[in-house]
Design a protein around this motif. Structure first.
Motif, PDB file in Angstrom:
ATOM      1  N   GLY A 140      32.094  57.868  37.271  1.00 23.51           N
ATOM      2  CA  GLY A 140      32.427  57.029  38.418  1.00 23.51           C
ATOM      3  C   GLY A 140      32.390  55.538  38.166  1.00 23.51           C
ATOM      4  N   ALA A 141      31.942  55.125  36.976  1.00 22.64           N
ATOM      5  CA  ALA A 141      31.915  53.674  36.700  1.00 22.64           C
ATOM      6  C   ALA A 141      33.345  53.158  36.569  1.00 22.64           C
ATOM      7  N   ASP A 142      33.515  51.866  36.863  1.00 27.10           N
ATOM      8  CA  ASP A 142      34.847  51.270  36.778  1.00 27.10           C
ATOM      9  C   ASP A 142      35.035  50.685  35.377  1.00 27.10           C
ATOM     10  N   VAL A 143      35.521  51.521  34.470  1.00 29.86           N
ATOM     11  CA  VAL A 143      35.767  51.089  33.092  1.00 29.86           C
ATOM     12  C   VAL A 143      37.274  51.164  32.865  1.00 29.86           C
ATOM     13  N   ARG A 144      37.866  50.062  32.435  1.00 25.91           N
ATOM     14  CA  ARG A 144      39.328  50.046  32.298  1.00 25.91           C
ATOM     15  C   ARG A 144      39.731  49.649  30.877  1.00 25.91           C
ATOM     16  N   MET A 145      40.720  50.371  30.367  1.00 26.30           N
ATOM     17  CA  MET A 145      41.243  50.068  29.042  1.00 26.30           C
ATOM     18  C   MET A 145      42.269  48.944  29.142  1.00 26.30           C
ATOM     19  N   VAL A 146      42.163  47.962  28.256  1.00 22.66           N
ATOM     20  CA  VAL A 146      43.144  46.869  28.263  1.00 22.66           C
ATOM     21  C   VAL A 146      43.714  46.712  26.850  1.00 22.66           C
ATOM     22  N   TYR A 147      44.868  46.036  26.777  1.00 24.82           N
ATOM     23  CA  TYR A 147      45.482  45.815  25.473  1.00 24.82           C
ATOM     24  C   TYR A 147      45.245  44.404  24.958  1.00 24.82           C
ATOM     25  N   SER A 148      44.779  43.531  25.857  1.00 25.00           N
ATOM     26  CA  SER A 148      44.482  42.159  25.425  1.00 25.00           C
ATOM     27  C   SER A 148      43.492  41.560  26.416  1.00 25.00           C
ATOM     28  N   ILE A 149      42.888  40.452  26.017  1.00 21.76           N
ATOM     29  CA  ILE A 149      41.936  39.809  26.923  1.00 21.76           C
ATOM     30  C   ILE A 149      42.656  39.251  28.155  1.00 21.76           C
ATOM     31  N   SER A 150      43.934  38.897  28.028  1.00 22.84           N
ATOM     32  CA  SER A 150      44.623  38.367  29.213  1.00 22.84           C
ATOM     33  C   SER A 150      44.763  39.452  30.281  1.00 22.84           C
ATOM     34  N   ASP A 151      44.867  40.739  29.863  1.00 23.02           N
ATOM     35  CA  ASP A 151      44.850  41.839  30.853  1.00 23.02           C
ATOM     36  C   ASP A 151      43.517  41.821  31.610  1.00 23.02           C
ATOM     37  N   ALA A 152      42.429  41.580  30.865  1.00 25.89           N
ATOM     38  CA  ALA A 152      41.097  41.584  31.490  1.00 25.89           C
ATOM     39  C   ALA A 152      40.954  40.416  32.464  1.00 25.89           C
ATOM     40  N   VAL A 153      41.478  39.247  32.073  1.00 24.95           N
ATOM     41  CA  VAL A 153      41.426  38.079  32.976  1.00 24.95           C
ATOM     42  C   VAL A 153      42.253  38.375  34.234  1.00 24.95           C
ATOM     43  N   ALA A 154      43.386  39.049  34.054  1.00 17.37           N
ATOM     44  CA  ALA A 154      44.240  39.387  35.210  1.00 17.37           C
ATOM     45  C   ALA A 154      43.486  40.321  36.169  1.00 17.37           C
ATOM     46  N   ILE A 155      42.729  41.273  35.606  1.00 17.98           N
ATOM     47  CA  ILE A 155      41.948  42.191  36.459  1.00 17.98           C
ATOM     48  C   ILE A 155      40.915  41.387  37.260  1.00 17.98           C
ATOM     49  N   ALA A 156      40.305  40.390  36.602  1.00 21.26           N
ATOM     50  CA  ALA A 156      39.326  39.543  37.304  1.00 21.26           C
ATOM     51  C   ALA A 156      40.004  38.752  38.423  1.00 21.26           C
ATOM     52  N   ARG A 157      41.191  38.235  38.113  1.00 21.06           N
ATOM     53  CA  ARG A 157      41.949  37.443  39.099  1.00 21.06           C
ATOM     54  C   ARG A 157      42.247  38.285  40.339  1.00 21.06           C
TER      55      ARG A 157
END
Ligand code: SF4
Length: 361
Positions: A111-128
């Motif tokens: 149930g934890a929210d763990v997401r696979m990304v292909y780059s750090i900009s994907d991760a920043v977008a998720i934060a945004r």
């Protein structure tokens, strides 16, 4: 060797010609280490081991970032995934790497929210897009990846995405080579140095280590002709007793490397000591966020202070990464440890030596 097109670096007749030359010049028993995990996979994929004389042994080195991530850092990623309102973002290879008691994949299944990304900009977008949550990026990489992580931090600052942070387990390659040379029992006659790391660092980054240990060293690209050419150069250096630091990948690597990428990396990160899985503490081999970027440091934001933990019993990842063992010598290989039930990271990572052995040998 100067070729123009990528197809030429995959040309079977050129490869055969190089194998012929290798057989003609090779007389001594040699142990050559491909430092980088991408080389390991390429060597297996193209069957390079099988065409070399028996006296040439290829060893896998510590150049797979997932494989050398300390277990306590994997435990930190798992602990972060358990924090309420935290989204953990990661490259796919890390998902199944076992920590002391869990993996990110297991946490996600629970149930934890763990997401696979292909780059750090994907991760920043998720934060945004998730301003009410904290988003943490598991930063695991060498010189190739670190500048992009630094650029991600600068992007988060520019767009005022303050709910973003990274947990840095980044590592540097040249100090690991020095640590290998200082380890008792390590027997290496030459390094096949990593191509993409060297694009950033440049040839000069290896000069101190080379000058101290006189170890034959050749920077190589990733196509079969690149790798065979580097092996031929290392054999020649050994056979003629003329160790050298050579660049067999000049189409991508210069002496000074990518100056801009290094500037960004050094703007955001400071060099620090780091713990390498199975190898231990290596001075000045890690990169942590500078004090001025501390608000993006997940270790501080979430008061993470993970204890060192022992490696899983029987797992020989550390010895494999130092060229002291090959995967089939691990007592767990293909028994308790398989890609479906990995015990150590070398069986999980797409660049791991155990995974490569399992898949291709
Ligand atoms: S086979 Fe598994 S347990 Fe053995 S060294 Fe490789 S990853 Fe570790």
């Amino acid at each position: 060797m100067s070729l123009q097109y990528i197809e030429e670096y995959r040309d079977a007749s050129l490869a055969r010609e190089l194998v012929k030359k290798i057989k003609a010049v090779s007389h001594k028993k040699l142990r050559l280490m491909e430092v980088c995990g991408t080389h390991t996979m390429s060597i297996f994929r193209h069957g390079i081991r099988s065409v070399l004389p028996e006296r040439i042994t290829l060893l896998s080195g510590p150049g797979c970032p997932v494989c050398v991530t300390a277990q306590k850092d994997i435990d930190a990623f798992v602990a972060l995934a358990r924090v309420k309102n935290v989204i953990v973002t990661t490259f796919g290879d890390l998902m199944k790497v076992p920590g002391s008691g869990s993996t990110l994949a297991l946490e996600k299944a629970s149930g934890a929210d763990v997401r696979m990304v292909y780059s750090i900009s994907d991760a920043v977008a998720i934060a945004r897009e998730n301003k009410s949550k904290q988003v943490v990026f598991c930063a695991v990489g060498f010189e190739t990846t670190i500048p992009t992580i630094a650029a991600g931090i600068l992007m988060a600052i520019r767009e005022k995405t303050d709910n973003f942070s990274i947990y840095s387990a980044n590592k540097l390659t040249p100090p690991a080579l020095t640590a290998l040379m200082e380890t008792d029992g390590v027997q290496i006659d030459g390094f096949i140095l990593p191509g993409h790391v060297s694009v950033i660092t440049g040839t000069h980054a290896y000069r101190d280590t080379f000058e101290k240990y006189n170890m034959p060293s050749v920077i190589a690209g990733f196509e079969p002709v690149d790798i065979l050419n580097a092996i031929l150069m290392l054999i020649r250096q050994n056979e003629t007793g003329t160790p050298a630091l050579e660049n067999a990948y000049p189409r991508a690597v210069s002496d000074s490397g990518n100056v801009k990428a290094k500037q960004i990396m050094n703007q955001v990160f400071d060099i620090c000591d780091a713990s390498w899985r199975g190898i231990g503490h290596i001075p000045s081999s890690g990169m942590r966020l500078k004090k001025s970027y501390e608000k993006f440091n997940a270790s501080i934001k979430f008061s993470m202070d993970m204890p060192e933990v022992p490696e899983p019993k029987g797992c020989a990842c550390g010895q494999i990464l130092m060229g002291l063992k090959t995967p089939e010598k691990c007592v767990l290989y293909k028994k308790k440890c398989t890609p479906m039930t990995p015990v150590g990271p070398c069986m999980v990572s797409s660049e791991g030596a155990c995974a490569a052995f399992y898949r291709y040998s």
